[in-house]
Design an enzyme around this catalytic site. Structure first.
Site, PDB file in Angstrom:
ATOM      1  CG  HIS A  25      -2.222  -0.697   0.983  1.00 38.61           C
ATOM      2  ND1 HIS A  25      -3.440  -0.067   0.918  1.00 38.61           N
ATOM      3  CD2 HIS A  25      -2.480  -2.006   0.765  1.00 38.61           C
ATOM      4  CE1 HIS A  25      -4.388  -0.953   0.692  1.00 38.61           C
ATOM      5  NE2 HIS A  25      -3.827  -2.144   0.591  1.00 38.61           N
ATOM      6  CG  ASP A  27      -4.440   3.203   1.758  1.00 36.12           C
ATOM      7  OD1 ASP A  27      -5.616   2.802   1.655  1.00 36.12           O
ATOM      8  OD2 ASP A  27      -3.469   2.529   1.369  1.00 36.12           O
ATOM      9  CG  HIS A  33     -14.539  -2.344  -0.354  1.00 38.66           C
ATOM     10  ND1 HIS A  33     -14.748  -3.304   0.617  1.00 38.66           N
ATOM     11  CD2 HIS A  33     -13.346  -2.643  -0.926  1.00 38.66           C
ATOM     12  CE1 HIS A  33     -13.723  -4.140   0.630  1.00 38.66           C
ATOM     13  NE2 HIS A  33     -12.867  -3.755  -0.301  1.00 38.66           N
ATOM     14  CD  GLN A  47     -13.655  -6.868  -2.589  1.00 45.88           C
ATOM     15  OE1 GLN A  47     -14.776  -7.300  -2.887  1.00 45.88           O
ATOM     16  NE2 GLN A  47     -13.270  -5.629  -2.892  1.00 45.88           N
ATOM     17  CB  SER A  88      10.258 -14.061  -6.157  1.00 47.02           C
ATOM     18  OG  SER A  88      10.522 -13.174  -5.086  1.00 47.02           O
ATOM     19  CD1 TRP A 135      12.075  -8.646  -2.857  1.00 50.14           C
ATOM     20  CD2 TRP A 135      13.669  -7.962  -4.268  1.00 50.14           C
ATOM     21  NE1 TRP A 135      11.669  -7.449  -3.393  1.00 50.14           N
ATOM     22  CE2 TRP A 135      12.625  -7.000  -4.266  1.00 50.14           C
ATOM     23  CE3 TRP A 135      14.779  -7.736  -5.093  1.00 50.14           C
ATOM     24  CZ2 TRP A 135      12.669  -5.849  -5.043  1.00 50.14           C
ATOM     25  CZ3 TRP A 135      14.814  -6.589  -5.876  1.00 50.14           C
ATOM     26  CH2 TRP A 135      13.758  -5.654  -5.830  1.00 50.14           C
TER      27      TRP A 135
END
Length: 452
Positions: free
Chosen positions: A17, A113, A144, A184, A302, A328
């Site tokens: 985020h 955010d 949402h 969700q 990864s 990574w």
């Protein structure tokens, strides 16, 4: 000389985020040198951003907020425990940090955010504008925003949706390609009383109060939802995708992934990556490893060092050379490499965008949040990837997906379709594109805001 406009930015410090939010704020700060930007985030999250980005912009400064974890706290291993501790500390931790950092300096605008709905109340108290940023696609924001309607139309709980999982969400604007099962957790099923679910429900209810909402997407992705939002909010500004408009230098390649890829054939490699937080359970990681080994496909995976214990005994030795497991990878650059032919992903929004920009079809294994919506977009709406049977990795199911994308005609058609979507994205962020025009509007909005 003090600036008149001072924008405070509140970040949600988990997952992916904070970094894209910071990318957008950097761009705003660069374009508006007379506006001050103060970026509030936890110390841990701020340090991870500074590891990637060079802080050389004088009118953008980062400040730390408390993460809510008590001193000497021992984690119990509960899911989302760190998020719960952080949410219990909000908004007090932000208010305290702002008071210390800002002192007498006036605030002209609150950006945040979108998860942090309380930023709207803070802006109202200060008598300034609130501009939240949604860091995923329009369709996940729509679910949402319409949570109360979804609950009225579908019901709540597993019993309410039993046998109805495949029903389309055709009563929501622009959502007929999605199903009930794609929603969700915390909307009509799952734990609706978790701090995260409550936070997202409250966010949806707060959205009509925004001065503007910025979205990490582009208008042409779903014009029906775009038009619906424009009719519901004062300003709806699709200003993304952020991950392809960053002016920050590319990630370093400490693991040597790109050099390894240079030695592989075009569109032959399977790249496997599940983001910073999301990983399928151990038995699925083992099944995925078995599929990669049995298929003979070259692969780049990864995978955190701590998770290598879940791989089959001797797997790393048996696949050495053909396979490359790293802790990574610079994902954006990996997906842009011509050797990569398929991306095995959890379908986080940034991952989907980066895969499209690299021209790489996907094998989708959604885990939580908006992943199922994104996965449906990839497999059914755009038709640029495949799901896996039963939604879990099995050896044979994964091998079928790899073969279909890397060796069959359908894989070629997927790459062609990706090319058209990539072109649409590039046009949106181009000089006269919709996202570029919306960015100008956002810049004007935050630059013109004056402290009350």
């Amino acid at each position: 000389m003090p600036t008149e406009s001072h924008v405070i930015v509140l970040a949600f410090p988990f997952g992916s985020h904070a970094a894209p939010l910071h990318t957008l704020v950097r761009k705003l700060a660069t374009a508006a040198p007379d506006v001050s930007f103060s970026f509030f985030n936890t110390a841990k999250s701020n340090s991870s951003i500074t590891a990637l980005e060079d802080h050389d912009i004088g009118n953008l400064k980062a400040y730390n907020v408390a993460d809510g974890v008590p001193e000497n706290y021992v984690y119990t291993g509960k899911r989302q425990e760190d998020i719960e501790l952080f949410m219990k500390a909000t908004p007090g931790n932000f208010k305290r940090a702002i008071e210390v950092a800002i002192e007498e300096k006036k605030i002209s605008c609150v950006m945040s955010d979108a998860f942090l709905w309380f930023a709207g109340d803070m802006a109202e108290e200060m008598k300034v504008s609130w501009v939240p940023l949604w860091l995923s696609g329009q369709f996940s924001l729509s679910t949402h925003f319409y949570t109360d309607l979804l609950r009225d139309m579908i019901g709540i709980g597993t019993h309410a949706i039993a046998g109805r999982e495949d029903e389309p969400l055709d009563f929501l604007p622009g959502m007929s390609g999605f199903h009930i099962e794609d929603l969700q957790e915390g909307i009509v099923f799952g734990d609706m009383e978790s701090p995260l679910s409550i936070m997202l429900h409250r966010m949806g209810q707060m959205l009509p109060r925004v001065a503007a909402i910025a979205i990490n997407s582009f208008e042409e992705l779903n014009p029906t939802i775009t038009n619906d939002f424009k009719s519901k909010f004062q300003k709806c500004l699709n200003v993304g995708p952020f991950s392809i408009m960053s002016s920050v230098p590319s990630d370093s390649d400490e693991s040597g992934c790109l050099l390894w890829l240079d030695g592989q054939k075009t569109a032959s490699v399977a790249y496997v990556g599940f983001g910073r937080l999301m990983t399928p359970p151990p038995h699925e990681q083992a099944a995925l490893a078995e599929a990669l080994e049995a298929s003979g496909v070259p692969f780049l995976w990864s995978l955190k060092d701590s998770l290598k214990v879940n791989l089959p005994y001797g797997f790393l030795d048996r696949t050495k050379g053909r396979g490359n497991v790293v802790s990574w990878a610079p994902q954006l650059r990996v997906l842009a490499h011509p050797a990569v032919g398929v991306f095995v992903t959890h379908c986080g929004w940034n991952s989907v965008v980066e895969s499209v920009m690299g021209g790489v079809p996907m094998i989708c294994r959604p885990i939580l949040g908006d992943h199922r919506l994104n996965g449906r977009m990839v497999t059914d709406v755009w038709q640029i990837g495949v799901g896996i049977k039963g939604g879990v990795f099995t050896r044979d199911g994964t091998m079928r997906g790899l073969d279909l994308i890397l060796s069959k005609e359908k894989g070629k058609r997927m790459r062609e379709k990706i090319g058209a979507i990539k072109e649409m994205m590039e046009k949106a962020i181009g000089p006269q594109g919709s996202s570029s025009e919306n960015f100008k509007t956002l810049l004007e909005l935050v630059s013109m805001c004056k402290a009350s």
